[in-house]
Design a protein around this motif. Structure first.
Motif: not given
Length: 203
Positions: A112-120, A122-137
């Protein structure tokens, strides 16, 4: 004797393996699944991990010290990014341009959004990676699950749209076919009137 399929982990009567079609693509998809999602009957992450030859699925919450994941992230043959709509997230085309000739390794958070946020967080090894997003529509079609908005996508839908954007010459429609078959099975096995009362207006 277990009543669960050992591959898809769903109840044998609801096994999705019959609808899985193997797909080869250059993009490596790493699915980080929150532990509470592992055996949900409507979970879709297994469709991705079973269908894509170049996919891995890890289960947990804090992946900072996850040896297998960190070994993959250290492999510089790929450009690693995280599918997450955080500050500074780039479009697929921008990420592909920056990666140059390297194939992408995309980290996808399943929960869920809440769980995904917590995973993000907590998982500090991901913080240096670039973020990618999908189209808003983009519009989700998870007809038998409550969603916070019409553009909330299931994990397999997010993976499908992401991969289709990265590798437009590969046919990823078997992912959506398996998803729709799973949903159809669940609807067909609902007590009479339940779907019509609770979900038929969802699109």
């Amino acid at each position: 004797m277990s009543r669960y399929c050992p591959k898809c982990l769903k109840a044998k009567r609801a096994c999705i393996c019959q609808w899985i079609e193997r797909i080869h693509c250059d993009t490596q998809l790493i699915i980080l699944q929150h532990s509470s999602e592992e055996k949900r009957p409507l979970g879709t992450a297994r469709i991705l991990s079973l269908s894509l030859k170049n996919a891995r699925l890890f289960i947990g919450e804090d992946f900072s010290l996850h040896d297998e994941l960190n070994t993959l992230l250290d492999d510089k043959r790929y450009q690693s990014v995280v599918l997450y709509p955080g500050e500074g997230a780039r479009t697929v085309s921008e990420v592909k341009t920056k990666a140059g000739h390297k194939p992408l390794r995309v980290i996808l958070l399943d929960g869920t959004w809440k769980k995904a946020f917590k995973m993000w967080k907590l998982s500090t090894n991901l913080h240096s990676l670039a973020l990618v997003k999908l189209a808003d529509d983009l519009i989700g079609d998870y007809r038998i699950r409550k969603a916070p908005s019409s553009n909330a996508l299931s994990t397999v839908e997010a993976g499908f749209h992401l991969l289709e954007s990265i590798e437009p010459n590969v046919d990823f429609t078997p992912l959506i076919t398996a998803f729709n078959e799973m949903i159809g099975f669940q609807i067909d096995n609902m007590p009479k009137g339940v779907f019509e009362r609770n979900y038929s207006g969802k699109r």
